[in-house]
Scaffold this motif. Structure first.
Motif, PDB file in Angstrom:
ATOM      1  N   ARG A  22     -41.932  40.168  54.683  1.00 47.40           N
ATOM      2  CA  ARG A  22     -41.211  39.414  55.722  1.00 47.40           C
ATOM      3  C   ARG A  22     -39.845  38.945  55.219  1.00 47.40           C
ATOM      4  O   ARG A  22     -39.720  38.500  54.085  1.00 47.40           O
ATOM      5  N   LYS A  25     -39.061  33.547  58.196  1.00 44.14           N
ATOM      6  CA  LYS A  25     -40.177  32.603  58.187  1.00 44.14           C
ATOM      7  C   LYS A  25     -40.598  32.316  59.628  1.00 44.14           C
ATOM      8  O   LYS A  25     -39.770  32.165  60.504  1.00 44.14           O
ATOM      9  N   THR A  26     -41.905  32.311  59.847  1.00 44.15           N
ATOM     10  CA  THR A  26     -42.443  31.882  61.146  1.00 44.15           C
ATOM     11  C   THR A  26     -43.293  30.645  60.907  1.00 44.15           C
ATOM     12  O   THR A  26     -43.404  30.165  59.779  1.00 44.15           O
ATOM     13  N   HIS A  28     -46.397  30.068  60.593  1.00 47.08           N
ATOM     14  CA  HIS A  28     -47.477  30.161  59.606  1.00 47.08           C
ATOM     15  C   HIS A  28     -47.317  31.334  58.625  1.00 47.08           C
ATOM     16  O   HIS A  28     -48.235  31.672  57.906  1.00 47.08           O
ATOM     17  N   LYS A  29     -46.150  31.945  58.596  1.00 45.08           N
ATOM     18  CA  LYS A  29     -45.891  33.058  57.673  1.00 45.08           C
ATOM     19  C   LYS A  29     -44.633  32.756  56.862  1.00 45.08           C
ATOM     20  O   LYS A  29     -43.659  32.230  57.391  1.00 45.08           O
ATOM     21  N   LYS A  30     -44.663  33.113  55.579  1.00 43.20           N
ATOM     22  CA  LYS A  30     -43.557  32.824  54.671  1.00 43.20           C
ATOM     23  C   LYS A  30     -42.687  34.056  54.431  1.00 43.20           C
ATOM     24  O   LYS A  30     -43.161  35.182  54.512  1.00 43.20           O
ATOM     25  N   GLN A  33     -43.740  37.347  52.235  1.00 47.57           N
ATOM     26  CA  GLN A  33     -45.166  37.622  52.400  1.00 47.57           C
ATOM     27  C   GLN A  33     -45.372  39.076  52.812  1.00 47.57           C
ATOM     28  O   GLN A  33     -44.622  39.633  53.606  1.00 47.57           O
ATOM     29  N   PHE A  35     -46.624  42.200  54.717  1.00 45.55           N
ATOM     30  CA  PHE A  35     -46.766  42.361  56.162  1.00 45.55           C
ATOM     31  C   PHE A  35     -47.753  43.471  56.459  1.00 45.55           C
ATOM     32  O   PHE A  35     -47.555  44.610  56.049  1.00 45.55           O
ATOM     33  N   SER A  46     -49.780  46.045  61.905  1.00 46.53           N
ATOM     34  CA  SER A  46     -49.012  44.815  62.017  1.00 46.53           C
ATOM     35  C   SER A  46     -48.656  44.568  63.466  1.00 46.53           C
ATOM     36  O   SER A  46     -48.560  45.499  64.262  1.00 46.53           O
TER      37      SER A  46
END
Length: 164
Positions: A22, A25-26, A28-30, A33, A35, A46
């Motif tokens: 990724r 950043k969302t 709950h995702k860094k 991270q 994918f 995905s």
């Protein structure tokens, strides 16, 4: 329709490892991270904007600017190995020529089976959209030899029939 530009804005792809990470950043995702997650079929998938994509198809969009025309073949038959060198855009027929051996195979060679009624080893191959009988043999080694020769003749991939 997802574009290469949009994909490259949200993800980074490493051709040597085959891994997407990724860039954004969302909740709950860094950033950084990995994918994708492995599904029941063994492929990494995905979700982007609510649509699910197989990662190997995203690789083609990322690398070439378009999705593959037909199917993606994992050359080494490892469904989650999305390194660029391991993927090729092929027809369904070409993809079938690089299948791993089926789990229920008992002869140890794709296209060779024991014919109980005739008490012989039967060798066959799919070519030009038709199943071709290559013969019946008393010895399994003879059936395997004929099958391997037919794989070369009909352009099967060298990995065809190997177990992963």
């Amino acid at each position: 329709m997802l574009t290469q530009e949009q994909l490259k804005e949200i993800l980074h792809y490493c051709p040597e490892t085959g891994i997407f990470t990724r860039k954004i950043k969302t909740s709950h995702k860094k950033v950084g991270q990995v994918f994708g997650c492995k599904g029941r079929a063994g492929y990494l998938s995905s979700s982007i904007d609510g649509k699910v994509y197989r990662n190997h198809r995203l690789v083609f969009l990322y690398m070439t600017g378009s999705f593959p025309l037909e199917q993606v073949d994992h050359i080494n038959q490892v469904k989650h190995d999305n390194r660029w060198e391991n993927l090729r855009d092929v027809t369904a027929g070409e993809n079938l020529k690089n299948q791993s051996m089926q789990r229920r195979n008992t002869s140890g060679c794709t296209g060779v089976r024991w014919d109980e009624a005739r008490q012989k080893w039967n060798a066959q191959i799919s070519a030009d959209g038709k199943m071709k009988c290559l013969g019946r043999f008393d010895c399994i080694d003879d059936a395997i030899k004929v099958r391997r020769a037919a794989e070369i003749k009909y352009g099967y991939h060298e990995n065809h029939g190997l177990t992963v």
